[in-house]
Structures are given as structure tokens and as C-alpha cells.
Design a protein around this motif. Structure first.
Motif: not given
Length: 127
Positions: A95-116
Motif C-alpha cells: 500500500f502506498v500511503v500519504s501519511v499526512d492525508n491518511k489516504t491509501v494512494i494505491t495498492a498492489m499485490d505481488g502478481a500485479s507488479t512487474k518491476e517491484n
């Protein structure tokens, strides 16, 4: 002749039965403590951007109550340490999270990421 630069404002008056005004004020005061509690809880809860929600749906990523509690606690701890943009890895999902805004920007599992490869983050937590 009236000067065109003069503006006359009339105060707004509430519409409705004036006899019920004192009753509604007293009921609002009773509910204000509950509202404050709800507001504190809402302020603590992590939100999800539309992008993150669509990615989670596409990738069949779901979180249970315990996962959400871990995510909330982690974001709170990261905020205390001064993190701004963070990667939180939880149960095989990043989960990529904007901590200041307390908002998850995107989410990805291991299968969906190509380059990690994740950029523009200043903190990471592995749970």
C-alpha cells in the motif's frame, strides 16, 4: 437619492417553529459529545483514494477489521515519526500511503507488479 455604494444587509432568521428552537439546541448539546467521539475516530481512520479502491477491486484485494486496525496503527506511528509518503507491506499487498492525508494512494499485490520498484516514498513498514 441613495448612494449606490451603500449595502444593506439583513440578518438571516431561522425558518420554522420558534417554540422548538430551545428543544433542538438542547438535543444538539447532548449529541455534541458523541459527534466529537465520532470525529476523533474518523480522523484516525485511513481513507482510500478512488484509484486505490479500483486497484483493490481489480486485484481482488480485501482487508478485514484486523488488517484495517494494523493499517491505521501503522499510519499513526509513521505520522508520529514524521513520515509523509510511505509504503506499507501487509499480507502480501503493498500500500502506498500519504501519511499526512491518511489516504491509501494505491495498492498492489505481488502478481500485479512487474518491476517491484516504488519511488517517491520516504518510509516503509513491513507488517
Amino acid at each position: 437619492m441613495r448612494n449606490s455604494s451603500e449595502i444593506y444587509l439583513q440578518p438571516f432568521m431561522p425558518v420554522g417553529n420558534q417554540n422548538n428552537a430551545s428543544k433542538s439546541t438542547s438535543s444538539q448539546n447532548k449529541g455534541s459529545q458523541n459527534f466529537a467521539d465520532i470525529l476523533r475516530q474518523t480522523d484516525r481512520t485511513v481513507n482510500f483514494s478512488q484509484h486505490a479502491l479500483s486497484r483493490m477491486k481489480e486485484r481482488a484485494i480485501s482487508l478485514n477489521d484486523a488488517d484495517m486496525e494494523k493499517l491505521n496503527d501503522t499510519v499513526d506511528k509513521m505520522a508520529q515519526k514524521g513520515a509523509r509518503d510511505a509504503l506499507i507491506y501487509l499480507k502480501g499487498t503493498a500500500f502506498v500511503v500519504s501519511v499526512d492525508n491518511k489516504t491509501v494512494i494505491t495498492a498492489m499485490d505481488g502478481a500485479s507488479t512487474k518491476e517491484n520498484i516504488f519511488t517517491n516514498i520516504d518510509s516503509a513498514a513491513i507488517l
